[in-house]
Every structure is written in structure tokens, then in C-alpha cells.
Design an enzyme around this catalytic site. Structure first.
Site, short mmCIF file in Angstrom:
data_model
loop_
_atom_site.label_atom_id
_atom_site.label_comp_id
_atom_site.label_asym_id
_atom_site.label_seq_id
_atom_site.Cartn_x
_atom_site.Cartn_y
_atom_site.Cartn_z
N GLU A 65 0.85 -1.18 0.00
CA GLU A 65 0.00 0.00 0.00
C GLU A 65 0.90 1.24 0.00
O GLU A 65 2.05 1.19 0.43
CB GLU A 65 -0.89 0.02 1.24
CG GLU A 65 -2.05 -0.94 1.17
CD GLU A 65 -3.01 -0.61 0.04
OE1 GLU A 65 -3.42 0.56 -0.09
OE2 GLU A 65 -3.34 -1.53 -0.72
N SER B 144 1.00 -3.94 -11.60
CA SER B 144 0.99 -4.51 -10.26
C SER B 144 0.04 -3.70 -9.36
O SER B 144 -0.39 -2.60 -9.71
CB SER B 144 2.39 -4.48 -9.66
OG SER B 144 2.81 -3.15 -9.46
N HIS B 145 -0.26 -4.26 -8.18
CA HIS B 145 -1.20 -3.60 -7.28
C HIS B 145 -0.72 -2.20 -6.90
O HIS B 145 -1.49 -1.23 -6.94
CB HIS B 145 -1.40 -4.43 -6.01
CG HIS B 145 -2.19 -3.71 -4.97
ND1 HIS B 145 -3.56 -3.64 -5.01
CD2 HIS B 145 -1.81 -2.98 -3.88
CE1 HIS B 145 -3.99 -2.91 -3.99
NE2 HIS B 145 -2.94 -2.51 -3.27
N VAL B 146 0.55 -2.07 -6.53
CA VAL B 146 1.02 -0.76 -6.08
C VAL B 146 0.99 0.25 -7.22
O VAL B 146 0.75 1.44 -7.00
CB VAL B 146 2.44 -0.88 -5.47
CG1 VAL B 146 3.50 -1.15 -6.53
CG2 VAL B 146 2.80 0.37 -4.69
N ARG C 212 -2.62 1.26 -7.56
CA ARG C 212 -2.97 2.10 -6.41
C ARG C 212 -2.42 3.53 -6.59
O ARG C 212 -3.08 4.51 -6.26
CB ARG C 212 -2.39 1.47 -5.14
CG ARG C 212 -2.62 2.26 -3.89
CD ARG C 212 -4.07 2.30 -3.47
NE ARG C 212 -4.53 1.01 -3.00
CZ ARG C 212 -5.78 0.60 -3.05
NH1 ARG C 212 -6.70 1.39 -3.58
NH2 ARG C 212 -6.15 -0.57 -2.60
#
Length: 1491
Positions: free
Chosen positions: A1077, A1095-1097, A1100
Site C-alpha cells: 500500500e 501490479s497492485h502498487v 494504487r
């Protein structure tokens, strides 16, 4: 005129360095290791002069072939005398003046700059570069003065030439694009810089033209004559091979320029030679013939006298005279340049004798009498082995080098270090140890005490931890009968005090001065244990300990008749730097070592014998046991431990102890392939040793040196006494210091320099039991004898003390026998049997070329020797130890040679650097146990080289991906060292009192001493070249958002992800995995790491409008880190980031959205209810039952073209988890979960306990039946049909999906946007797993550029978890224009080292209502869990058609892009799509709106 007409003056023909010839295991070497004839080739004619190279240059420059004209930029100056103009006059410092002259009259395309300074220094340098454009950085010209060095790829440093009290330098600029030259002047020795009023000196160059060179070939014989004239004009100086080549090219270009200005070839020929005389000169051409070929104004050659020609000195006499000189000098290892000078000096000496009237015959008799002739003839005979500079390497299958011997515990379980654990299991953990492991990880604080007591065949564990400032006591036993704990607390030893009521666990009974508590049953699915346990928590410092006894089955149980007692402080001293009480080490072994250290300090004999006694225990402890032995011996080798303490021991006794220890290591090596890398490190540290005579030689031969050279007093006698008392590796350094001292003409400063550079100070010499007080003081007449005898003695010392000396290692394998007098008398070592054919000649080649300046051929030879040796190392034999020491020495020599070869690469092209990388990588792979990833990196580099040779457009882009993967492999190697070695170093070091600084850098020093460090250096050199060639720039901007914030540097984003920054913050993070996060208050994240763009980051960052970028340039990154605490403004584009410092006052005026306070979240979750159904089919998917993930899959089915497959799906809808939790059979789990959720507000460590508790849920029969019915009716296989165990696997996977609601990342993400976590509901989407060849993620609008006309996608081999999860490396990335879907453009090739593959299985995907919220990137926060474990496979991209087959790649990528376009059109908005490729067919497994 023939090619050889001026051959005897031709110093440019040194073809051996320009066109390497293959070695066929023959050679002719002269008497002192020089390639035969290499010293006198300058005096012989050559029948060809760069013939093949000339053809190559023609083809590249357009000369010959087609008749079209080409633009040509010459690199040489013409032979005209230049005229100079004063370009500037400067006052540098006081009376120091500098004048700069510029000329361009040499050639229209060439400028020359002459700089003269009224300052004289041997260390004066010109720090300079060229300017092509005013705004550009310095360009480093390829044409440079002699001695120029590349300074960090930023500038050139060229030495001035001294001339009296002045210094001067001349540089030639042959690139018409160069507009100016900038420079500074520096006296390097004094670190004194001369600047132009604080700025660079800037010298503008006249505008120069580019010549159009007609497609004409200049005859080679004319180039030869022009080259000769240049050589003559420059004073007939001796050239290096590189200078020879440059001179030849310069001559060639000069003639081409003349042709460009209108001179015909015939005019050139007429000027340079007599065109009527075409006769070929067979032998030495007369000077008159040469003069006839040269214009009158160039005839400066003087005829030698007839007597000089007649009395030509035979080369064999010159060789003998050179040998005599070499022997008198102490038989040094000469470079090629030194060899040439020595040969010419020998010839001059003999010529002087001739000039005095001595005849050739008299000279011959004089210098060949006695032993000299015999020795020279022997040398000549023995060394005529190779006639060339290279060897022919055998073709081998690289895959034969693969080792898959990962270190394992004694129970064959794979070590945990690859998972980033600092603790590696050295044995199978039993129930109480697993319990302790779980509690230690859960509590997270310091372990204050930990004891395990034996209860017959069972165990009792007591663990004291300190989480959150409180003392927590855990007690556990694997006794099967119920156990009652009778216990108390104490404020002083021996005291029993009644525990306060607030610390009593539930169900406890308070007694007088004690309490009783029934131990409860406790088990763990994750850690697989079942114990009876007790847990109690008290405020810190209230009590100091806890006495107790046990009652079981009516029987009281005590500790050997006494009460059990556990101290809360452990009763032991605080160990330095929190060595974690030996966690992650073979603690029992290290404790034993610490107890025996006082005995080991007596002498090396004692230490080696103790180590030998402990080897069985170390082997049984597995990897960590052997690591402990290595760490201990490494402390010894680095002088952190005492070597000798009041004990007199004979050298042969030390040698015998070494021999015993290395014999044991050899045996373990033969039978434990998974530990060979560690065992090699142990052997390298210990040294070879040797039974009997070899060790005793140390003692005996010092007496021979003293007797032979009349040096029995002073320093030599003190050293003699030290050697008799206790020899050590220091003696090798002392011997070398004496040799250096003698060679330096008895300069005692050189003696101390050698000692100090190797860690021996005057204080250390005085600390020996037999101290060395005196300095050496020899007479000049002792010089030759001492050099001879000390050189021989060095061999004896290294034979005992050095584990990596190549000469002694080769001698021990090849065998030797000495029957002479003094040195090695009676020592006989037989050759190792069964060596490969030609191996002795190969080793001889290495010894002859070990000092070569150009190291490429030597590196090839060293690696060929290691490859030949490799099969023998896997066979158990008595002489395995000797072969191991040879391989260790070859490995060590590669590292030394590659460091020497860095200078060779300063001006090299990328292909040569890549070739050197393959050599060092091969060396590293040969020394590694688990080397599969390294081997595939090696295959990748070889494929990259082949792409470069084919001139592939993508060679640099692919090479960059291989470079990134190689860096990951090196990082993994470093992590292994850190996890396996560092805990042992810190724990044992704390017990032995080792200096803290030595512990801090222990692992770092191990890594720096190996091939990995050399490989990293080469990668750093190549990286900017590849980025420039592939047009990658210094940045990859993942989220291009302008930002202003304060710079904060952190090691890992993971460690700060839950932090809140009060001020706007730019994080510079060394490591970003991809699943983190982004902390509150962060406006930018900049990292050298390479998370995937999808990717998630990354998602985000884009969602949160946070600037996020990867920086590839370490200099830029270091500059950013230097701004820590300062305010910066970032202005990104799609490919770059500009940054500048901002004054604090400007912050308030900034319009950046990143500086505004975060407004309260408008996001709200709606609690979902159980609708009476445990399982539903895809036709029943609604917003009340499942999340958007499931609904989108259902929507796509039947609406996409038939070539896009949609997997069959069923689901466990919202509310099922809550329903199962409230079932009577799960009441205990529900109660525990409720308590843990209350604790969550204060202690986030409860998240892990909550997840474990969820895994204890039992499945209601109705759920099982409904899910079975829905799966079977949908055509999906039911796991239970394969047995109960398979259903249990499926049920565990479902529970893991539910439990992921409480993973740290998801929990803190919902807190950050102020979502009510209790309202988050989890449906589970059930699908069949497609055993994918490739997996992909598509964003139908390019997320980096926000270009809606472009599709961006990433592809990995295998399952998509490596793409969306925190797996290292990059995916293949590409873009595709929506109006041209058949032309995908690859942006980057894959560097992920691993792929995940699975057999036919079921996957259970998270589908929460949190993923439906607009503006909240909830996707990817929760887990998708396959029923079966994925297989982790190391990937070989060099054989993957997606990489190697252009047509296949285009087809696959186009089909992925088309699928994205179809689905975006179906939804009418940008989509984030996941899918796989199987047998060329596209499967889409989910889609959602692109954030």
C-alpha cells in the site's frame, strides 16, 4: 610493390592481437615464458598486413561493392604540418599560465588542440569531454591521447607530458559534430583543481566539413608505405598492438581524404613509390630499395654499415641474453611491453660487445657456457607448448552445468531462506519447537528467554517474549495425558509468590502462594502441531521469574528433583546488536565453539584439530552447522581471533592438523552435494595443509635461506624464530614484503607498504610470541641469491597456507619431485590420476599467460580448465581434495583477472562487455550449488549476443531484460548469504567478542570477494549503454503525476506502508515488491526496483494520483537521496522526470493536488445478507449475491466471439462465510474470532491470528451438498469424487479466500479510506484452472501515457500470479494501436526468473463487495487460492517462442490486443482484463473497469 616491401620496418603487423587464432595445444615459447619470436618480430618481414581486417573495414565503410557515395568522417590527421592559432590564454594560479592553440589545417574534418601549462607534475591530468550541443552533457570521443582513462563514464582523464618546467598535451578531434571541447586541469596527487573562474574551460572549434568519399579502394601497399612514413615521422617509436592498429587506420584515412580532394590513385602511387619497381623483396630489403619507393622529400633513411648487416646478432643469442637479464632481475612476471623492452635491451648489450670488436662466436661461447645454456635450452624445450594466444574451447551443452542442489535440512525439507526468513531449519522441528516458532513470529518482540526441558521421551518448552512492552510467558508440552501447571511468580530467586488475579489465565485456581492452571489443547493447521499449552501476561519489571512443577496422571513432575524455574530476563548478558539468542543458527554447535575458543587460541594446530572434531556435528546440523564452522574459521582468517598464545608448535604439526581437517571436509563434500558451496568456502579459508614434509619444509628452508645468503642475524633471525614457534598465513605476506623490498633496490618503505596493505602493522609484528622487532637490512651482493631463495620459499609457504594459490594448486595436481639441494628436498607429490587429455598443457598455458594485460584469452583458458575439471569433482576419490583446491584457485584467479581486465573494457563496445559477463557468469555458476537461474541467465546472454550479431532491432531491449534478471539472481545470491551466514556471524561474534564493525560487514565482505561482485560491476557498466541503445532513458514513469513534497529515503516501501506522513512526502524506496500500500501523505514513490506497470502498487498509485516511477540511473537516484529532508518538485512526462528544489515558502502557493488535505471518504459499503443459498451457478449471479468479478464473467459468456473462451463458473455467494461461522459446529471458532476482533483495535498482530482462526471452520453438510450439485450440473469436476482428502483441500482453499479479508494490505487499505471493515463481504468465485502457457493483463487505455488509442498489456509465462503478485522481475510488456491490432510493439522483454504452473485443478477467487466501489482500487487486495499447490519453475526464455520467434510473438500479442479491444467495445469503457493463453487460444478469466 609487394605487401612485404617494407616489412623489416613494419611495426604494425602484430596480427595476433587483432585476429585471435585458435589454440590447438601446441606452442613455441622462449626461455622465459614469452611467445617465441614475439620479441623480435619487429625485425622480420610480414607477408600480409591487416589483409583480412582491411576487407572487413571496406565492407563496413562502404568501400568496394556498390558505387554509391557515402558520408565519411575520417579519424586521422594528414601528414601536412599544422598551423595553430591561439585560442586562449589563462592564468591558473599565481604564476601558472596556460595557453591553448587550435588548428584545423591538418584536414578539413579534423581539429587539433595543443595545451601548454607552465607547471610540471607527474600527476597532471586533463579532465575533459567534447560538446556536440550547448545543452548536452559531455561526449567522450573515441580518439584519445595515450594513457587516457575513462572517469565514471562522465569524462576522460588524459596525462600531460612533462617538458622541463612545463607540461603539454595534444588532443585530436575527428568528429565534425563536435562544436567545442570543455576541460579542467587537475593535479591528481595533490587533489588540486585548476578552473576558469569556477567554471569549465570552454574552447570552441572551427566548423569542419564532412567529406564525401567516393567508393574507391586504396591499394594496401600504399597504405603500408603511408603507415611507415608516419612511423618514421614520429621517431620510429615502439608501438603497442593497439597503437599499431590505430596508426594503420590513420594512414588509410589520410589517403582516402586525399582521394576525396581530387588526388587520383595513380598520383598517390607515384608520390609514394616507384611504380616501375614491383619486385617482391624475399628477405631483408635494402634501404636503397625502400628509399626508391619514397619521394625525395621523404628520404631520411640512413644506410646501416655493411659490418652491422653482416654481424647481425642471431635471435637465439638475444633470447639467452634476455634470459640472463630476467634471471638477474629475480624472474619477474613481465607484461608484453616489458618483454619487448627487455629483448631490445638484451640486443643492445650484445651490439655493444660487437661494436667493441668482439665476434659473434666469442659472444656465443661467453654467454652459453656453464649452466646458463643448459637452463635456457631446458626452458625453451619445456615451454614450447602453445604457438597462439587463445585456446579452442570445447562445445558443451550449457544445461549440463545445472545443479539443483538447494540446501535442505536433515529431514529433506527445503530451507526457508528463499522465503526471506532469517531462520533456516537445520533439523525437523517437533511440536513444541513449531509452537515456539509460531509464537515468536506472532509476538514479534524480543525473546527474553527460551528453554526446552526433557520429560523422558517428551519435551516441555518455556518461552518468554516481550511484545508491546509486556512480558508474555508461553508454556507447551507434547505430553498426551492432561497436565496441570502448579506455578507461582518470584521477585527474587527461590521465591514462590501467589500470582495477582489480573494475570491468571481463564480457569485458573488461586492457592496459597501459588496457582493451578489446566493446560489447554492447542493446534495449528499452518504449523502442523498439537500441544498442551499455557499463556500468561504480566507488566514488565513486576516479577523476575516463574517457579513451577507439573502434575499429570497423578504424578508430580520436576526438573531433576528440583522445581522448574524460568527467568524472565534470561539470566544472561545482553548480546551485542541483538543476536536473537542464536535464532537462525546451529546454536548448540556455536555454543560449543565458544566454549572451546580458549583452547583453540593456543595455535593453528589446536584450532584445526578442534574444527576437525566438530565436523560430524556440523554436518548433522546441516547447512547452518557448516555455516557456523565457516564463520568461525573466517573470524580466524581475518585476524579477529588470536592465532597463537604461548604455545610452541612445529609447522609440520600445523600442516598435519590442516590435512586432517581438509580430509574430513573432502569426505563431506563428496557425499553432500547440497552443501558444496559452503564447503568450498571452508576449504578456501583453511588452506591446503600437507602431511609431513611439506609442513616441515617451512621450518627447514628458512635455515637454507640464512645459510646460502649469509643473513643469520637481525630481522631474518627474528622471523626464523617466529616460524619455528608458530607459522601462519602472515608469513606469506612477510615473504612477499621482503621480495618487494629487494626488488625496489632495498627501499624499506616498500617493505612496510606491502605489509600494511595486507593488514600487518608494526604492532602486529611485535605481538607474535616470537616478536619481529627489526627491519630487513641486506647487502647488495645478497640480492640475486635472496630473490631466488625467497621465491622458492614462497612456494612452500603457499603450499601450506593458501587455499587459492594457482601455482601450488597446479603443482599438487600435476605432481612434482625435487632431489636438488635446499628447497623441497625429497618432497615428491605424484600426479592426480585420470586427468583429461590435454589438461596439463592447458594448465601450462594458464601459467604462461597469467600476467597477460589483455585478459580475454586467459579468462577463456581458466574457464575451460574449470569445465574440464568439473566431472572429476563429482567423483569420490582420495585426491579429490587436490582437485578441489585447484578448482578453488582457478575460481579465485578468474576474479582477480577480471578485475585486472576492467581497463580493457573502458573503450570496448557492448558486445565485448556482454562476452565478459558470460565468462564471469559461467564462473559463478560453476561455483554455485543451486545454479539453475544463473544458467538460464547465461543462456539469455548468449542469445542476446546472437541477436546483436544478427543486428536485430531488439537486441538491446532483450539484453536489458537479461541484465535485470541477472541482477535479481545476484540479489538472491546475496540474500542467501545474508540469511545463512549473518545470523551465525552475529551470534558467534557476540560470544567471542568480535569487533562490531567486523560483524556488520561480515556478509558484505564475503559477497565482495566473489565473482558476484565482479559481475555486478560489469552489469553496471553495460546498463547505461543498453538503455541508451534501446531508447529507454533513465526513468519508467508508471503514474505521471506532478508532485511537491519532502524527500524521505527508506529501504523498503513495505516497512512504511501503514505509516501516515503529516507533510507531503516523496518516498525514495530501495525496494518495492508490487503488493504494498502507499502510505498516507505520500505524493510520490521513486524506486530503482521494477514492479510491473499493472501490479497492485502501480494501480494504487494511479488511482490515488500519486507519482510513481522506476529510476534506472544510480547517479540520479543517489542525487535524489541526497535531497533527504528537502522540498522537491517533480514534473513527470511519460518517459522522464524533471526535479528541482523548492523553497519552503513556495509550498503554500503550490496548486498541486497532492498538497491538499485528503477529504473524508465518500465510499460506503453495504452489508450483504445470506440469501439462503450456499452455492449458485453463473446464471444466478446478481449484485445481491456476488461481486462484479463474478457478474462480469457471467455477462461475457455468449457475448464475446467464439475464439475468446470464458471458463465455466459457480460461486459461494455473499453471506455464506457469516452463515458458516454462526453454525453450532463453529461456535468456539466464532467466540475466539470475536475476541480477536476486539483486540484488533489495539494490536494489529491479531490479524494473523484471525486468519488462522478462520481456517479452523468446519463445513456444514448442506454447503458441501449444494456446492457439489452446482459444480456437477455446470460440468465442473467435484473434488470429493477423488476422495475425502481432495475435498478437504478444496475446503481449505475456500477458507483461505475468506481469511484474506484480514490480510494486512487489505485491512489497512480499507482503514485508509475509512470503510467499515465489518461491512466487507466475501463471495468466492469457483472456476477450473486452465494450465496456461502464458497469462496476461490488459489495460485498454495506456495507463502510463493515458492514451486511449493504445492498448497496454503485460504477459508472463505460466499462471498470472507472478504478474499480479509480489514476484520479482518484469513481465513482457507491449502496446498496440487500436487501429492497427496486427502490429504490437514490444516495450520490454521479461525478466521474471520464475513461472508458476499447475496441473488440472480448481481455483477459488475472492470476489468482495469492496471491489465494486467506484474510485477504490479494491481489486487484487484479496487472495485467489488454487486447490493444488503451484509448481515453481525456473524459466528459460532463450528457448521460449514468445521471445525467439517473431511471427509467433506477433500472433500471440495481436490476439491478446484484439481480445482487449472486443471487451472494451462490449462494455463501452476502458477495461482491466485478466486472461491466459493455452495452445494459442485466448481465455478471459475476469474483467473490471480500468482504474
Amino acid at each position: 610493390m609487394s605487401n612485404s616491401s617494407i616489412g623489416h620496418h613494419n611495426l604494425f603487423h602484430n596480427q595476433r592481437l587483432l585476429r585471435p587464432v585458435s589454440l590447438e595445444h601446441q606452442s613455441k615459447l622462449n626461455s622465459f615464458g614469452i611467445v617465441a619470436n614475439s620479441l623480435f618480430k619487429a625485425a622480420r618481414r610480414s607477408s600480409s598486413f591487416y589483409r583480412n581486417d582491411l576487407k572487413l573495414r571496406r565492407s563496413k565503410s562502404g568501400i568496394g561493392g556498390s558505387r554509391r557515395s557515402v558520408i565519411f568522417t575520417p579519424r586521422a590527421v594528414l601528414s601536412m604540418e599544422p598551423s595553430f592559432e591561439l585560442a586562449g590564454k589563462f592564468n591558473l594560479d599565481g604564476n601558472i599560465q596556460m595557453q591553448v592553440f587550435v588548428s584545423n589545417s591538418l584536414a578539413a574534418s579534423v581539429a587539433q588542440i595543443n595545451i601548454q601549462v607552465t607547471y610540471s607534475s607527474d600527476s597532471l591530468l586533463l579532465h575533459w569531454g567534447a560538446i556536440h550541443d550547448v545543452k548536452e552533457k559531455w561526449v567522450l570521443p573515441s580518439r584519445r591521447p595515450n594513457g587516457t582513462k575513462n572517469y565514471k563514464n562522465r569524462a576522460l582523464r588524459s596525462p600531460f607530458i612533462k617538458s622541463g618546467s612545463n607540461s603539454y598535451i595534444s588532443i585530436v578531434i575527428d568528429d565534425p559534430a563536435t562544436q567545442a571541447v570543455e576541460f579542467l586541469v587537475v593535479d591528481e596527487a595533490k587533489n588540486k583543481w585548476f578552473k576558469n573562474n569556477g567554471q569549465n574551460f570552454h574552447i570552441k572549434l572551427p566548423i569542419r566539413e564532412k567529406l564525401i568519399i567516393p567508393n574507391v579502394s586504396v591499394p594496401e601497399e600504399l597504405v603500408q608505405i603511408q603507415a611507415y612514413l608516419r612511423w618514421e615521422r614520429k621517431g620510429k617509436q615502439m608501438y603497442t598492438p593497439e597503437q599499431e592498429k590505430e596508426e594503420y587506420e590513420s594512414a588509410h584515412f589520410e589517403l582516402l581524404e586525399e582521394v576525396a580532394r581530387g588526388t587520383s590513385i595513380e598520383d598517390l602511387r607515384a608520390r609514394l613509390s616507384n611504380k616501375n619497381d614491383r619486385r617482391e623483396i624475399k628477405e631483408e630489403p635494402s634501404v636503397s630499395k625502400i628509399k626508391s619507393r619514397i619521394p625525395d622529400d621523404r628520404r631520411e633513411i640512413k644506410e646501416p654499415s655493411v659490418s652491422k648487416i653482416k654481424n647481425r646478432i642471431p635471435d637465439d643469442l638475444v633470447q639467452i641474453q634476455a634470459y640472463v637479464r630476467w634471471e638477474k632481475a629475480g624472474k619477474p612476471n613481465y607484461s608484453r611491453e616489458q618483454q619487448l623492452r627487455e629483448f631490445e635491451k638484451a640486443r643492445e648489450e650484445l651490439q655493444t660487445e660487437l661494436d667493441k670488436g668482439v665476434s659473434i662466436n666469442e659472444i656465443q661461447k661467453k654467454i652459453t657456457k656453464g649452466e646458463i645454456k643448459t637452463e635456457v635450452s631446458n626452458q625453451l624445450q619445456n615451454k614450447r607448448i602453445f604457438s597462439t594466444k587463445r585456446i579452442q574451447r570445447k562445445k558443451r551443452d550449457i544445461m549440463q552445468l545445472v545443479n539443483k542442489h538447494a540446501a535442505k535440512s536433515v529431514d529433506d525439507k527445503v530451507s526457508k531462506y528463499a522465503e526471506g526468513k532469517a531462520s533456516v531449519e537445520s533439523k525437523v522441528l517437533n511440536a513444541v519447537e513449531l509452537f515456539a516458532k509460531e509464537k515468536e513470529e506472532h509476538d514479534g518482540g524480543a525473546v527474553l528467554n527460551k528453554k526446552i526441558f526433557k520429560l523422558a521421551d517428551k519435551e516441555l518448552l518455556v518461552l518468554v517474549t516481550k511484545p508491546g512492552g509486556k512480558v508474555k510467558v508461553h508454556l507447551a508440552t507434547d505430553l498426551e495425558q492432561p497436565v496441570t501447571l502448579h506455578w507461582a511468580l518470584s521477585k527474587k530467586a527461590g521465591e514462590w509468590l501467589e500470582p495477582p488475579p489480573n494475570v491468571l489465565p481463564p480457569g485458573s485456581i488461586s492457592l496459597q502462594v501459588a496457582a493451578e492452571t489446566q493446560l489447554k489443547n492447542e493446534s495449528s493447521t499452518e504449523f502442523s502441531y498439537q500441544v498442551q499449552s499455557f499463556e500468561m501476561e504480566i507488566e514488565k519489571d513486576t516479577f523476575i521469574g516463574m517457579p513451577f512443577v507439573l502434575l499429570s496422571n497423578g504424578r508430580w513432575m520436576k526438573n531433576n528433583g528440583s522445581d522448574f524455574y524460568i527467568e524472565f530476563g534470561g539470566g544472561s548478558k545482553h548480546i551485542q546488536k541483538d543476536a536473537s539468542d542464536g535464532i537462525g543458527t546451529a546454536k548448540a554447535l556455536l555454543d560449543t565453539i565458544a566454549k572451546m575458543e580458549s583452547e583453540a587460541q593456543k595455535s593453528f594446530m589446536h584450532r584445526f584439530n578442534i574444527a576437525a572434531d566438530l565436523m560430524d556435528k556440523a554436518r548433522d546440523a546441516g547447512e547452518l552447522g557448516l555455516a557456523g564452522i565457516f564463520v568461525w574459521l573466517r573470524f580466524m582468517a581475518t585476524r579477529q581471533l588470536i592465532w597463537n598464545k604461548n604455545y610452541n608448535v612445529k609447522p609440520r604439526e600445523i600442516s598435519k592438523a590442516q590435512d586432517r581437517l581438509t580430509d574430513l571436509v573432502q569426505d563431506i563434500y563428496a557425499n553432500n552435494p547440497q552443501h558444496r558451496e559452503l564447503l568450498r568456502m571452508v576449504m578456501f579459508t583453511v588452506g591446503r595443509g600437507g602431511e609431513g614434509d611439506v609442513g616441515q619444509r617451512i621450518r627447514d628452508e628458512i635455515l637454507v635461506i640464512q645459510r646460502n645468503n649469509d643473513c643469520k642475524g637481525g630481522m631474518m633471525e627474528e622471523w626464523h624464530q617466529k616460524l619455528h614457534n608458530n607459522t601462519s598465513p602472515d608469513d606469506v605476506i612477510i615473504c612477499q614484503a621482503l621480495i618487494d623490498y629487494i626488488k625496489s633496490d632495498f627501499d624499506v618503505g616498500v617493505y612496510w607498504k606491502t605489509l600494511n596493505e595486507n593488514g600487518i602493522t608494526k604492532e602486529r609484528l611485535l605481538s607474535y610470541d616470537r616478536a619481529i622487532h627489526s627491519e630487513p637490512n641486506f647487502r647488495r651482493d645478497q640480492r640475486d641469491g635472496l630473490l631466488r631463495d625467497l621465491g622458492n620459499y614462497m612456494r612452500t609457504l603457499k603450499a601450506v597456507h593458501s587455499g587459492a594459490d594457482l601455482d601450488s594448486a597446479i603443482g599438487n595436481c600435476m605432481g612434482y619431485r625435487s632431489e636438488g639441494q635446499g628447497f623441497m628436498v625429497g618432497v615428491q607429490i605424484n600426479p592426480v590420476p585420470g586427468l583429461p587429455s590435454g589438461f596439463p598443457e592447458l594448465l601450462q598455458f594458464l601459467l604462461e599467460h597469467i600476467e597477460d594485460k589483455n585478459v580475454e584469452a586467459l579468462l577463456e583458458g581458466l574457464l575451460e580448465a574449470r569445465q574440464e575439471l568439473r566431472p572429476l569433482l563429482f567423483k569420490s576419490k582420495d585426491r579429490l581434495k587436490d582437485l578441489l583446491f585447484l578448482d578453488i584457485a582457478l575460481d579465485s584467479t578468474v576474479r582477480t583477472v577480471i578485475e585486472r581486465g576492467y581497463e580493457e573494457l573502458n573503450n570496448a563496445g557492448p558486445e565485448k562487455i556482454m562476452h565478459f559477463i558470460t565468462l564471469v557468469l559461467e564462473n559463478l555458476a560453476l561455483s554455485s550449488d543451486d545454479n539453475e537461474d544463473l544458467i538460464y541467465c547465461l543462456k539469455g546472454w548468449k542469445h542476446a549476443l546472437s541477436m546483436s550479431n544478427r543486428k536485430s532491432d531488439h537486441w538491446a531491449l532483450f539484453s536489458k531484460s537479461v541484465l535485470d534478471r541477472t541482477r535479481l539472481a545476484l540479489a538472491s545470491k546475496a540474500e542467501w548469504c545474508q540469511n545463512v551466514l549473518q545470523p551465525s556471524a552475529e551470534y558467534l561474534g557476540s560470544l567471542l567478542g568480535v569487533d562490531q564493525w567486523a560483524l556488520n560487514i561480515f556478509t558484505e565482505e564475503i559477497i565482495r570477494a566473489g565473482s558476484a561482485a565482479a559481475l555486478s560491476t560489469l552489469l553496471n557498466r553495460l546498463d547505461p549503454i543498453l538503455r541508451q541503445t534501446a531508447h529507454l532513458g533513465s526513468w519508467q514513469v508508471i503514474s505521471p503525476v506532478e508532485a511537491v513534497g519532502y524527500v524521505v529515503a527508506v529501504d523498503e516501501l513495505l516497512t512504511v506502508q501503514n505509516k501516515t506522513y503529516k507533510l507531503p512526502t516523496i518516498l525514495v524506496a530501495k525496494r518495492v515488491k508490487g503488493e504494498e500500500e502507499i502510505p498516507d501523505g505520500t505524493v510520490a514513490v521513486l524506486t530503482p526496483d521494477m514492479p510491473d506497470v499493472l501490479s497492485h502498487v502501480s494501480v494504487r498509485a494511479r488511482t490515488s494520483k500519486v507519482c510513481f516511477a522506476t529510476c534506472f540511473d544510480p547517479d540520479i537516484l543517489a542525487d535524489l537521496q541526497a535531497y533527504e529532508g528537502k522540498l522537491l518538485r517533480l514534473k513527470p512526462t511519460s518517459a522522464d522526470i524533471a526535479y528541482s528544489e523548492v523553497k519552503v515558502g513556495e509550498l503554500a502557493d503550490s496548486n498541486s493536488t497532492n498538497l491538499k488535505e485528503v477529504s473524508p471518504s465518500h465510499l460506503k459499503l453495504v452489508r450483504k445478507q445470506f440469501r439462503g443459498r450456499y452455492a449458485i451457478s453463473s446464471e444466478e449471479f446478481t449484485s445481491e449475491m456476488v461481486g462484479a468479478k463474478s457478474r462480469n464473467i457471467s455477462y461475457l459468456k455468449g457475448k464475446v466471439p467464439s475464439w475468446i473462451e470464458i471458463p465455466t463458473s459457480v460461486a459461494l455467494p455473499f453471506g455464506v462465510f457469516e452463515k458458516v461461522l454462526n453454525e453450532d459446529l463453529n461456535r468456539e471458532v466464532a467466540n475466539k474470532l470475536q475476541l480477536l476482533k476486539k483486540n484488533l483495535a489495539e494490536e494489529f498482530s491479531a490479524l494473523r491470528q484471525i486468519r488462522r482462526t478462520v481456517l479452523q471452520l468446519a463445513a456444514p453438510p448442506q454447503l458441501v451438498q449444494e456446492l457439489k450439485t452446482k459444480m456437477q450440473s455446470s460440468g465442473m469436476p467435484w473434488p470429493g469424487d477423488e476422495g475425502v482428502r481432495r475435498w478437504e483441500q478444496a475446503w481449505m482453499a475456500i477458507k483461505k479466500v475468506w481469511a484474506s479479508k484480514w490480510n494486512e494490505r487489505a485491512y489497512f487499505s480499507t482503514r485508509k479510506v475509512k470503510l467499515d471493515h465489518d461491512y466487507l463481504c466475501m463471495a468466492v468465485l469457483v472456476q477450473e484452472v486452465i494450465n496456461a502457457d502464458y497469462a496476461f493483463v490488459i489495460h485498454t487505455t495506456n495507463p502510463s501515457s493515458r492514451d486511449s488509442s493504445e492498448i497496454y498489456a503485460e504477459v508472463v509465462k505460466g499462471l498470472g500470479e507472478t504478474l499480479v503478485g509480489a514476484y520479482p522481475g518484469r513481465a513482457l510488456s507491449f502496446i498496440c494501436k487500436k487501429n492497427d491490432l496486427n502490429t504490437p510493439q514490444v516495450l520490454g522483454y521479461p525478466s521474471k526468473p520464475f513461472g508458476l504452473f499447475i496441473k488440472h485443478s480448481i481455483i477459488f477467487r475472492s470476489d468482495s463487495n469492496g471491489e465494486d466501489l467506484e474510485g477504490y482500487a479494491g481489486a487484487g487486495l484479496y487472495d485467489s487460492v488454487p486447490m493444488d499447490e503451484e509448481e515453481k519453475v525456473v524459466l528459460d526464455y532463450s528457448s521460449d517462442p514468445l521471445i525467439t520467434d517473431d511471427n509467433f510473438r506477433r500472433t500471440i500479442l495481436s490476439s491478446i490486443a484484439r481480445a482487449g479491444s472486443v471487451i472494451e467495445e462490449l462494455y463501452g469503457s476502458p477495461q482491466d482484463i485478466e486472461g491466459v493463453i493455452r495452445d494459442g487460444k485466448v481465455y478471459v478469466v475476469q474483467t473490471r473497469p480500468q482504474m
